[in-house]
Design a protein around this motif. Structure first.
Motif, PDB file in Angstrom:
ATOM      1  N   TYR A  64     -19.017  50.279 -10.126  1.00  0.00           N
ATOM      2  CA  TYR A  64     -19.086  48.857  -9.801  1.00  0.00           C
ATOM      3  C   TYR A  64     -20.223  48.573  -8.820  1.00  0.00           C
ATOM      4  CZ  TYR A  64     -14.518  47.561 -11.804  1.00  0.00           C
ATOM      5  OH  TYR A  64     -13.461  47.295 -12.635  1.00  0.00           O
ATOM      6  N   ILE A 126     -14.965  43.919  -0.314  1.00  0.00           N
ATOM      7  CA  ILE A 126     -14.478  43.910  -1.698  1.00  0.00           C
ATOM      8  C   ILE A 126     -14.921  45.184  -2.421  1.00  0.00           C
ATOM      9  CG2 ILE A 126     -14.551  42.638  -3.879  1.00  0.00           C
ATOM     10  CD1 ILE A 126     -14.756  40.047  -2.280  1.00  0.00           C
ATOM     11  N   VAL A 128     -15.432  47.947  -0.930  1.00  0.00           N
ATOM     12  CA  VAL A 128     -14.578  48.988  -0.340  1.00  0.00           C
ATOM     13  C   VAL A 128     -13.225  49.019  -1.067  1.00  0.00           C
ATOM     14  CG1 VAL A 128     -13.303  49.627   1.744  1.00  0.00           C
ATOM     15  CG2 VAL A 128     -15.700  48.916   1.918  1.00  0.00           C
ATOM     16  N   GLY A 129     -12.710  47.840  -1.375  1.00  0.00           N
ATOM     17  CA  GLY A 129     -11.408  47.756  -2.053  1.00  0.00           C
ATOM     18  C   GLY A 129     -11.453  48.312  -3.465  1.00  0.00           C
ATOM     19  N   SER A 130     -12.550  48.087  -4.164  1.00  0.00           N
ATOM     20  CA  SER A 130     -12.659  48.677  -5.500  1.00  0.00           C
ATOM     21  C   SER A 130     -12.712  50.199  -5.391  1.00  0.00           C
ATOM     22  CB  SER A 130     -13.904  48.160  -6.217  1.00  0.00           C
ATOM     23  OG  SER A 130     -13.701  46.817  -6.570  1.00  0.00           O
ATOM     24  N   LEU A 132     -11.283  51.847  -3.081  1.00  0.00           N
ATOM     25  CA  LEU A 132      -9.891  52.228  -2.778  1.00  0.00           C
ATOM     26  C   LEU A 132      -9.091  52.346  -4.073  1.00  0.00           C
ATOM     27  CD1 LEU A 132      -7.599  52.650  -0.638  1.00  0.00           C
ATOM     28  CD2 LEU A 132      -7.259  50.174  -0.707  1.00  0.00           C
ATOM     29  N   SER A 133      -9.295  51.392  -4.964  1.00  0.00           N
ATOM     30  CA  SER A 133      -8.638  51.452  -6.278  1.00  0.00           C
ATOM     31  C   SER A 133      -9.002  52.739  -7.013  1.00  0.00           C
ATOM     32  CB  SER A 133      -9.088  50.282  -7.154  1.00  0.00           C
ATOM     33  OG  SER A 133      -8.177  49.250  -7.124  1.00  0.00           O
ATOM     34  N   PHE A 134     -10.296  53.035  -7.060  1.00  0.00           N
ATOM     35  CA  PHE A 134     -10.723  54.238  -7.777  1.00  0.00           C
ATOM     36  C   PHE A 134     -10.048  55.475  -7.186  1.00  0.00           C
ATOM     37  CE2 PHE A 134     -15.021  51.877  -8.360  1.00  0.00           C
ATOM     38  CZ  PHE A 134     -14.485  51.132  -9.401  1.00  0.00           C
ATOM     39  N   SER A 135      -9.927  55.458  -5.868  1.00  0.00           N
ATOM     40  CA  SER A 135      -9.301  56.598  -5.211  1.00  0.00           C
ATOM     41  C   SER A 135      -7.812  56.695  -5.555  1.00  0.00           C
ATOM     42  CB  SER A 135      -9.569  56.474  -3.706  1.00  0.00           C
ATOM     43  OG  SER A 135      -8.518  56.982  -2.961  1.00  0.00           O
ATOM     44  N   ILE A 136      -7.113  55.559  -5.556  1.00  0.00           N
ATOM     45  CA  ILE A 136      -5.677  55.575  -5.904  1.00  0.00           C
ATOM     46  C   ILE A 136      -5.503  55.965  -7.378  1.00  0.00           C
ATOM     47  CG2 ILE A 136      -3.574  54.184  -6.107  1.00  0.00           C
ATOM     48  CD1 ILE A 136      -4.639  52.411  -3.842  1.00  0.00           C
ATOM     49  N   GLN A 137      -6.396  55.434  -8.208  1.00  0.00           N
ATOM     50  CA  GLN A 137      -6.286  55.680  -9.657  1.00  0.00           C
ATOM     51  C   GLN A 137      -6.813  57.060 -10.061  1.00  0.00           C
ATOM     52  OE1 GLN A 137      -8.785  52.404 -10.696  1.00  0.00           O
ATOM     53  NE2 GLN A 137      -7.146  50.885 -10.782  1.00  0.00           N
TER      54      GLN A 137
END
Lengths: 327, 329
Positions: A64, A126, A128-130, A132-137
């Motif tokens: 992204y 924002i 950073v948040g994406s 974070l998503s990649f890391s959780i996923q």
């Protein structure tokens, strides 16, 4: 892969073509703003082409990129369709944001550009948040935040550096230091103008590169992307560059006394496209006739984009209240 | 049916939604601390780990922005602001980014996030630990705003907020946390945008939000002793608002009292009053509308002042009596 690993010729030629595309696109936009065809405020990317080009060349389509008010170069570099971008600048319904965003709010979700914001530093957290998503996923995608030197004045920049470093998130902060925060020289805004050093207190690598050298930008970005993908956390890259035109619009702002003609001339002599072309010709990667063909092809592309934009319909009255919410 | 507390209902919902949907995660200041969020997050950390229960640095703006970015990348964040007052730091990310994203990009991307703001007033906490900001969020296009007043709705509206594809501001009030009520064990939804008729009445319509809906029911009981029959509507959703329910009731009773725990000026009660004022019901009202809200004053610390500042059932009773026998000058 180390920062010094060779770059395939095809990648170098791709970068060259992309830079020419941005330049020709933006020059056309400048003319269209001057003639009054385009009304939406356009913050042109001329002079900074090597930054978006070098960074995006190191990315995959599933990575992204988050952009700013100066968004056109990021969009084109990530692989966005120039026709739909031009149509958005004409604020037509066939634009990339369907005429609702204009120049400062462009998107191309399919190629990993989920949006751009006109609030300075707005997309830094924002991105950073994406990440974070990649890391959780447990995806190995990375997220890139483009911002200018003016964004470093905002508190959320520091909050974002801290949180991303704390959680070792796969995000790369690309500061495009074009020396001006709208009308103000950065030395009037930041107590220490070595922006890359702001990474250090957050235990994050920070480096400064020549933002007019696409190859240097690419090498730095490739290094940062690879370590982020490998779970080694974020990095800050400060790209030293210069915007030829004013903060917004097609003018050079010399007459307004905001900067000197000598300064502008110096930076124009360091044109990022000319620099890459000289390198590629010297290495025998690009011939003069290839170069001419690139320009001809891209000038045609830009004309096609304008035709597509002008032929597009305006949004209709019923579109006004559409899409406030996703139904 | 099983009876549990309001805060237990929230806790159970978080457990069940995180269990059911991998995209759901909880993030915000104090999500692992009962001091911040009461019992609402009990045992979540132990069960789901630090990847999905993320207690954060005190960086409201960045964490809210990170939630927006996580939502754009396919997650369903539940972002907690444990004192609503702290949310002002995050207003840029909520108002400029989350709320606008879907419209600004022509409907191509949405931000499915739950912004959970906790009103934590009383206890002499004063002006920066007491605020109820529903009107501010209700004003902004692109946001939905809900305020459950019962354990049943606390669960059903939280499920709806998480499932909604848009940013939803879910506001609760710590004064509701110990209220007990019937709550099904399984997951269910309460639709966003639908109010609830809590009590039928004939003489006056009381529209109330959140904790004031509980007070309105008490007020209706008190008024009954004076032979005044009050119809009570619990608004539940601030936005979108259930106009039909309000209009149908006012058409019948022809009197309206609005009770909201926010400030009076430009507030939720002002909006409801204006809706009636703009409608054909305006001419049919038997009395002017009465608003029972906070005065235009920051929250005071002293208990002696708090007792006057915060409104309760007796203020609603007085408001109703004004619409029935009041002497309007």
């Amino acid at each position: 892969m180390s920062a010094e690993a060779p770059i395939p010729d095809a990648a170098l030629l791709g970068m060259h073509q992309n830079m020419v595309r941005i330049r020709k696109f933006e020059e056309k936009v400048a003319d269209l703003v001057t003639s009054g065809e385009i009304i939406t405020p356009c913050h042109l990317y001329i002079g900074q082409e090597a930054v978006a080009t070098g960074v995006c060349a190191s990315l995959r389509v599933d990575d992204y990129v988050f952009s700013t008010h100066r968004s056109h170069g990021h969009y084109l570099s990530k692989g966005g369709d120039g026709k739909r971008l031009m149509a958005e600048l004409y604020c037509r319904a066939n634009g990339c944001s369907r005429g609702k965003g204009g120049s400062m709010h462009i998107t191309s979700p399919d190629i990993g550009l989920p949006g751009s914001s006109a609030i300075v530093a707005g997309t830094i957290p924002i991105a950073v948040g994406s990440a974070l998503s990649f890391s959780i996923q447990k995806r190995d995608s990375v997220s890139v935040s483009f911002f200018g030197d003016g964004a470093v004045d905002e508190g959320v920049f520091y909050e974002s550096l801290n949180f991303s470093a704390l959680k070792r998130l796969p995000v790369i902060f690309i500061c495009e230091n074009n020396l001006y925060s709208t009308h103000m020289p950065i030395s009037d805004c930041i107590s220490d103008t070595q922006i890359y050093k702001k990474a250090e207190p957050f235990n994050m690598p920070g480096l400064r590169v020549d933002g007019n050298d696409a190859i240097e930008v690419f090498r730095a970005a490739r290094w940062a992307v690879e370590r982020a993908r490998a779970g080694e956390g974020p990095a800050l890259i400060e790209c030293m560059t210069y915007r030829w035109r004013g903060h917004v619009g097609p003018n050079y702002d010399i007459d307004k006394g905001l900067r000197s003609e000598d300064e502008l001339k110096y930076w124009m002599s360091r044109c990022p496209i000319k620099f890459l072309e000289e390198t590629l010709i010297e290495r025998g990667v690009l011939s003069l006739s290839d170069k001419r063909q690139v320009y001809e092809k891209i000038e045609e592309e830009v004309e096609d984009a304008v035709a597509f934009a002008k032929g597009g319909p305006f949004p209709e009255e019923r579109d006004l209240s559409k899409d406030v919410f996703k139904m | 049916m099983r009876v549990i507390s309001y805060s237990k209902a929230i806790n159970e919902t978080l457990h069940q939604m995180m269990e059911r949907d991998d995209r759901v995660f909880l993030i915000g200041q104090g999500v692992t601390s009962p001091w911040y969020v009461g019992a609402t997050t009990s045992d979540l950390l132990q069960r789901f780990g630090t990847q999905r229960v993320i207690d954060t640095p005190v960086s409201e703006c960045a964490i809210t922005g990170a939630s927006v970015g996580a939502a754009l990348a396919g997650m369903r964040p539940i972002l907690v602001h444990p004192r609503m007052d702290f949310i002002y730091y995050a207003m840029d990310q909520i108002a400029n980014h989350a709320a606008n994203w879907h419209y600004m990009f022509g409907g191509q991307l949405s931000v499915p996030m739950t912004i959970w703001g906790i009103i934590n007033r009383g206890g002499e906490q004063a002006a920066q630990h007491s605020q109820a900001l529903q009107a501010i969020f209700g004003h902004l296009p692109g946001l939905k705003v809900v305020m459950p007043s019962t354990p049943y709705d606390a669960k059903g509206l939280l499920v709806s907020s998480i499932e909604d594809d848009n940013p939803v501001v879910y506001i609760d009030d710590r004064w509701l946390y110990e209220i007990m009520g019937d709550v099904p064990e399984e997951l269910y939804t309460v639709p966003i945008g639908k109010g609830a008729l809590r009590r039928r009445g004939r003489d006056v319509t009381v529209v109330a939000t959140s904790y004031m809906a509980q007070e309105a029911i008490k007020a209706a009981g008190i008024l009954e002793e004076d032979d005044i029959s009050a119809e009570v509507i619990d608004l539940r959703s601030i936005k979108p608002i259930d106009e039909d329910l309000i209009f149908d009731s006012v058409r019948k009773t022809r009197r309206l009292v609005v009770a909201d725990g926010g400030w009076k000026t430009y507030g939720v009660a002002a909006e409801i009053s204006a809706k009636i004022g703009e409608s054909g019901l305006f001419n049919r009202l038997k009395a002017p509308i009465t608003r029972v809200c906070l005065p235009d004053v920051p929250a005071p610390a002293s208990l002696a002042l708090e007792q006057i500042y915060y409104k309760n059932a007796m203020d609603i009773v007085d408001g109703v009596k004004m619409t029935i026998g009041g002497d309007y000058v």
